[in-house]
Design an enzyme around this catalytic site. Sequence first.
Site, short mmCIF file in Angstrom:
data_model
loop_
_atom_site.label_atom_id
_atom_site.label_comp_id
_atom_site.label_asym_id
_atom_site.label_seq_id
_atom_site.Cartn_x
_atom_site.Cartn_y
_atom_site.Cartn_z
N SER A 179 0.71 -1.06 0.05
CA SER A 179 0.03 0.06 0.00
C SER A 179 0.79 1.40 0.09
O SER A 179 1.91 1.27 0.61
CB SER A 179 -0.93 0.11 1.15
OG SER A 179 -1.67 1.26 1.22
N TYR A 208 -1.31 6.10 -4.96
CA TYR A 208 -2.08 7.11 -4.90
C TYR A 208 -1.24 8.56 -5.63
O TYR A 208 -0.26 8.50 -5.30
CB TYR A 208 -2.75 7.77 -3.64
CG TYR A 208 -3.69 6.57 -2.83
CD1 TYR A 208 -4.92 6.59 -3.33
CD2 TYR A 208 -3.35 6.00 -1.76
CE1 TYR A 208 -5.82 5.75 -2.74
CE2 TYR A 208 -4.06 5.13 -1.25
CZ TYR A 208 -5.44 5.15 -1.63
OH TYR A 208 -6.34 4.01 -1.12
N THR A 258 -4.35 3.32 -7.91
CA THR A 258 -5.79 3.22 -7.41
C THR A 258 -6.61 4.60 -8.01
O THR A 258 -6.24 5.84 -7.55
CB THR A 258 -5.88 3.34 -5.95
OG1 THR A 258 -5.37 2.02 -5.46
CG2 THR A 258 -7.25 3.19 -5.33
N LYS A 276 -6.94 0.08 -10.72
CA LYS A 276 -7.59 -0.27 -9.52
C LYS A 276 -8.93 0.53 -9.35
O LYS A 276 -8.76 1.76 -9.24
CB LYS A 276 -6.91 -0.72 -8.42
CG LYS A 276 -7.73 -1.21 -7.26
CD LYS A 276 -6.89 -1.66 -6.13
CE LYS A 276 -7.62 -2.29 -4.89
NZ LYS A 276 -8.39 -1.05 -4.03
N HIS A 323 -13.21 -0.40 -3.84
CA HIS A 323 -12.36 -0.09 -2.75
C HIS A 323 -12.91 -0.67 -1.29
O HIS A 323 -13.03 0.08 -0.51
CB HIS A 323 -12.41 1.53 -2.60
CG HIS A 323 -11.24 1.99 -2.09
ND1 HIS A 323 -10.20 3.09 -2.78
CD2 HIS A 323 -10.46 2.12 -0.77
CE1 HIS A 323 -9.21 3.40 -1.93
NE2 HIS A 323 -9.56 2.89 -0.82
#
Length: 415
Positions: free
Chosen positions: A158, A181, A207, A280, A304
């Site tokens: 992540s 991100y 994402t 994603k 999500h």
Amino acid sequence: MVTSNYLRLRYWFLLTGPEFLCCKNYLLQEFSRICRLRAYVTNYRLRKKHMTAELVNVMEFQELAKKVLPKMYYDYFSGGAEDEHTLRENVEAFRRITFQPRILVDVSNVNLSSTILGYNISAPIIIAPTGMLKLAHPEGEVATARAAALCNTIMVMSFSSTCTIEEVASSCNAIRFFQLYVYRRRDVSYQLVQRAERYGFKAIVLTADTPRLGRRERDIKNKMVPPPLKILEGLLSVELDPEKGGSKLENFAAKTMDPSLNWKDVEWLKSITNLPILIKGVLTAEDARKAVEVGVAGIIVSNHGARQLDYVPASISVLEEVVEAVNGEVPVLLDGGIRRGTDVFKALALGAQAVLIGRPMVYGLAAKGEYGVRRVTEMLRDELELTMALTGCSSLEDITMSHVRTERDRLRSLL
């Protein structure tokens, strides 16, 4: 010692006004650190107490995780957006899909091995990107990566990690993807992508469903305090308003997320890395086709974890639509709602090449650390193998839509 410090700092918070708390959020972070340390002491005792108990499915790991985690942290991992309708639907939608097994098939040897972007894995089950894993266990992302390596699968690290890229990379030889991100400060995203590529990560997972953070009411009620994100050390420092109520995580996201992110930015991302890019957050055929047009290497169907927009469809409910739109041009993966090996089979039958597991992994980590992540992954793999045998499939290639019956099939039968 931990308890006395905790009480002393808590008393300090009650006595001091907002002016004192404005000192670069030091007390807020220290309070969060002591709360976590206190929780770890309690959690260790509970883990030790339950270590000998045999857990037989993911739901039992969830029950144990709920016992060992502080309410704030359990709610952060298990909660969803607003009414949590989609959170429930992500799981319930799988239950409405039934099997159509074949009989008298030789399943004496069942092969679960798969390949994602050219990387061999033991089963089509991947560790999903999940932030702040040190809230679940002191070893956080490092323990998760080691478990992924032992299970011969992929870990998606992540962007909101509590360990650094370097710590995870040096911990084991797991196949690692890096979730991204895109922040307002593009240099932060750029540097992390460069570091991930330099330290052997094999793909970037963009994402794309978070221009703003969803309204997570459990976090608001709990006044969720995020831990320091070690991955961002030296890159980004955000001053959180101590007078502002609600979730400090929401406050952080509002200051950092880039709401202007759009399809053109995929080209920017491709220009700064040689790694393949998966996107994603796709839930529609239109976005799936657009993703193929801009040249992504794969698509992850995901809402999500139902943490962004409530009342969107369950991920599994739109998988078939996305797979049809992509028409085999890039691999499609599914994220969301996986709790059983039967769920994995259903996703594969509807066209997914693999699934990602987030909350099950977190529950395993919280309950039993690295062993718990490994056990959850093995449990889902073993259940998938049994499901394949009982439906008459000796390899992943044998799994087809004819093995399941969906709501769309039932509606078609009425026409």
